[in-house]
Design an enzyme around this catalytic site. Structure first.
Site, PDB file in Angstrom:
ATOM      1  N   GLY A  71      -8.230 -89.724   5.194  1.00  0.00           N
ATOM      2  CA  GLY A  71      -8.587 -91.137   5.099  1.00  0.00           C
ATOM      3  C   GLY A  71      -9.715 -91.472   4.144  1.00  0.00           C
ATOM      4  O   GLY A  71     -10.283 -92.568   4.233  1.00  0.00           O
ATOM      5  N   LEU A 119       8.987 -93.857   1.734  1.00  0.00           N
ATOM      6  CA  LEU A 119       9.449 -95.108   2.338  1.00  0.00           C
ATOM      7  C   LEU A 119      10.896 -95.372   1.920  1.00  0.00           C
ATOM      8  O   LEU A 119      11.266 -95.167   0.757  1.00  0.00           O
ATOM      9  CB  LEU A 119       8.546 -96.265   1.894  1.00  0.00           C
ATOM     10  N   ASN A 174       0.484 -97.340  -4.023  1.00  0.00           N
ATOM     11  CA  ASN A 174       0.248 -95.947  -3.643  1.00  0.00           C
ATOM     12  C   ASN A 174      -0.741 -95.343  -4.617  1.00  0.00           C
ATOM     13  O   ASN A 174      -0.819 -95.748  -5.777  1.00  0.00           O
ATOM     14  CB  ASN A 174       1.561 -95.158  -3.706  1.00  0.00           C
ATOM     15  N   HIS A 192      -1.866 -91.574  -6.237  1.00  0.00           N
ATOM     16  CA  HIS A 192      -1.369 -90.198  -6.376  1.00  0.00           C
ATOM     17  C   HIS A 192      -2.339 -89.414  -7.246  1.00  0.00           C
ATOM     18  O   HIS A 192      -2.781 -89.917  -8.281  1.00  0.00           O
ATOM     19  CB  HIS A 192       0.033 -90.204  -6.995  1.00  0.00           C
ATOM     20  N   GLU A 237     -10.207 -91.319  -7.715  1.00  0.00           N
ATOM     21  CA  GLU A 237      -9.254 -92.063  -6.870  1.00  0.00           C
ATOM     22  C   GLU A 237      -9.970 -93.215  -6.169  1.00  0.00           C
ATOM     23  O   GLU A 237      -9.475 -94.338  -6.089  1.00  0.00           O
ATOM     24  CB  GLU A 237      -8.628 -91.145  -5.813  1.00  0.00           C
TER      25      GLU A 237
HETATM   26  C1  GAR Z   1      -5.237 -88.213  -1.867  1.00  0.00           C
HETATM   27  O1  GAR Z   1      -5.628 -87.250  -2.834  1.00  0.00           O
HETATM   28  C2  GAR Z   1      -4.018 -88.988  -2.342  1.00  0.00           C
HETATM   29  O2  GAR Z   1      -4.028 -89.240  -3.725  1.00  0.00           O
HETATM   30  C3  GAR Z   1      -2.897 -88.051  -1.976  1.00  0.00           C
HETATM   31  O3  GAR Z   1      -3.270 -87.586  -0.689  1.00  0.00           O
HETATM   32  C4  GAR Z   1      -4.687 -87.532  -0.608  1.00  0.00           C
HETATM   33  C5  GAR Z   1      -5.117 -88.246   0.649  1.00  0.00           C
HETATM   34  O4  GAR Z   1      -6.508 -88.119   0.843  1.00  0.00           O
HETATM   35  N1  GAR Z   1      -1.614 -88.718  -1.969  1.00  0.00           N
HETATM   36  C6  GAR Z   1      -0.478 -88.161  -2.417  1.00  0.00           C
HETATM   37  O5  GAR Z   1      -0.408 -87.009  -2.791  1.00  0.00           O
HETATM   38  C7  GAR Z   1       0.724 -89.082  -2.411  1.00  0.00           C
HETATM   39  N2  GAR Z   1       1.859 -88.474  -3.049  1.00  0.00           N
HETATM   40  P1  GAR Z   1      -7.282 -89.123   1.790  1.00  0.00           P
HETATM   41  O6  GAR Z   1      -6.567 -89.095   3.132  1.00  0.00           O
HETATM   42  O7  GAR Z   1      -8.664 -88.548   1.882  1.00  0.00           O
HETATM   43  O8  GAR Z   1      -7.260 -90.483   1.148  1.00  0.00           O
END
Ligand code: GAR
Length: 200
Positions: A12, A93, A107, A109, A174
């Site tokens: 999260g 989804l 989203n 990534h 991010e």
């Molecule tokens: C993040 O690095 C996000 O970019 C990735 O999961 C992680 C979640 O971290 N998402 C993907 O890979 C989607 N394909 P978080 O729970 O600390 O935000």
């Protein structure tokens, strides 16, 4: 006032970054109306509860996808969300779900798409030997890590990096990128031509 819905499955940190931006006024005139996890013990949902947000667990394990998605969509509609942010939501989804919220699902990534979609993108990039990676915020369509790109940030891969140090530096970007992308979308002065998002 715009209402955000957050979907998450784990740690999260992107959710926390968004919530901090809302609290600090970096995402002006917005609130988080619902935080939904498909994983009951996700750290993100515990933090949402601690922060007094409307936090819901809608478990997906062992249930038909359509049934789970109907429940998630109903909860988001009940909270009247304007924008849905996937923040480490590790489920694809369905076309049905995407159609419920046209151009209203984002989203993030951890790669420069279209390179390295799917799981463990940072590890994929490191193993491939790229010299630059980064992160992408994009609209969600029916395909995995695929819709029109809103914002990307580049991160150099250093000789001293391993998968973990690279992933950590991408994660910092991010957290910045998601706030910027949400502001672009909420401001609404853009159009999508083909895959290209252009300022109006
Ligand atoms: C993040 O690095 C996000 O970019 C990735 O999961 C992680 C979640 O971290 N998402 C993907 O890979 C989607 N394909 P978080 O729970 O600390 O935000």
């Amino acid at each position: 006032m715009k209402s955000l819905g957050i979907l998450l499955s784990g740690r999260g940190s992107n959710f926390i970054a968004i919530a901090d931006s809302v609290d600090a006024g970096r995402i002006p005139d917005a609130r988080i109306a619902a935080v939904i996890s498909n994983v009951p013990d996700a750290r993100g949902i515990a933090i949402a509860r601690e922060r007094g947000l409307n936090a819901l667990v809608i478990p997906s394990k062992g249930r038909p996808r359509a049934e789970h998605e109907r429940e998630v969509a109903a909860a988001l509609k009940q909270s009247d969300v304007d924008l849905i942010c996937l923040a480490g939501y590790m489920r694809l989804l369905s076309p049905w779900f995407v159609k419920q919220f046209p151009q209203r699902i984002l989203n993030i990534h951890p790669s420069l798409l279209p390179a390295f979609p799917g799981l463990e993108a940072q590890e994929q990039a490191f193993a491939y030997g790229v010299k630059i990676s980064g992160c992408t915020v994009h609209f969600v369509d029916e395909e995995l890590d695929h819709g029109p790109i809103i914002m990307q940030k580049a991160v150099p891969v250093l000789d001293t990096d391993d998968e973990h140090t690279l992933a950590a530096r991408i994660l910092e970007q991010e957290h910045l990128a998601y706030t910027e992308a949400i502001n672009i979308v909420l401001a609404g002065n853009f159009e999508i031509v083909g895959r290209r998002l252009k300022k109006k």
